[in-house]
Design a protein around this motif. Structure first.
Motif, PDB file in Angstrom:
ATOM      1  N   GLU A 177      -9.548   6.211  -3.024  1.00  0.00           N
ATOM      2  CA  GLU A 177      -8.739   5.546  -2.007  1.00  0.00           C
ATOM      3  C   GLU A 177      -9.541   4.523  -1.211  1.00  0.00           C
TER       4      GLU A 177
ATOM      5  N   GLU B 205       0.829  -1.207   0.000  1.00  0.00           N
ATOM      6  CA  GLU B 205       0.000   0.000   0.000  1.00  0.00           C
ATOM      7  C   GLU B 205       0.865   1.258   0.000  1.00  0.00           C
TER       8      GLU B 205
ATOM      9  N   LYS C 262      -8.663   0.501  -0.989  1.00  0.00           N
ATOM     10  CA  LYS C 262      -8.415  -0.209   0.268  1.00  0.00           C
ATOM     11  C   LYS C 262      -9.407  -1.346   0.452  1.00  0.00           C
TER      12      LYS C 262
ATOM     13  N   TYR D 175      -7.488  -4.969   0.308  1.00  0.00           N
ATOM     14  CA  TYR D 175      -7.487  -5.722   1.563  1.00  0.00           C
ATOM     15  C   TYR D 175      -8.593  -6.775   1.597  1.00  0.00           C
TER      16      TYR D 175
END
Length: 150
Positions: free
Chosen positions: A53, A39, A57, A61
């Protein structure tokens, strides 16, 4: 559903998030690097500022947390062992499987199209056709009701 405004090169913030996610997943698949380091590296790219963003994420993830289950979903629709699928295509398929399972607000056709576009820009010559076929079959498996309304 809202759409992200395109950046200067015509790519939406969400498309950039997918691109950066696939690049990070590729790095994870090949080198097994720690997600936080991947990241941090991604944040240094010039595209990151225009990316969504939160979506990056969530996808990056989310795929890492569910990698085994996503691979188990993908395996039945492959025509070869997963080890014979290029790491770029594996990363794209993992992201596509994650979006199909975790983002029902994104139409399955969009997931397929985004996977194809990623394969065209990152993969081999015919990789986009392979991605198209696998994600199409996977859509039928993971979203049968939506696919039956084609």
């Amino acid at each position: 559903m809202t759409t992200s405004p395109p950046d200067a090169r015509g790519r939406s913030a969400r498309r950039l998030s997918r691109l950066i996610s696939v690049q990070g997943l590729y790095q994870w698949l090949l080198a097994g690097e720690e997600p936080g380091a991947i990241e941090a590296f991604a944040r240094e790219s010039e595209d990151f500022a225009q990316a969504d963003e939160a979506y990056f994420k969530d996808c990056f993830y989310g795929v890492l947390r569910q990698a085994e289950a996503l691979q188990a979903d993908i395996l039945p629709v492959l025509d070869r062992p997963l080890a014979q699928v290029s790491p770029v295509e594996q990363a794209i398929l993992l992201l596509g499987a994650y979006e199909l399972k975790s983002h029902p607000e994104v139409p399955f056709r969009v997931v397929i199209n985004e996977g194809v576009e990623l394969a065209k820009s990152l993969g081999g010559n015919e990789g986009h056709r392979y991605i198209n076929g696998v994600l199409d079959r996977l859509s039928g498996q993971l979203r049968p009701d939506e696919v039956s309304r084609r």
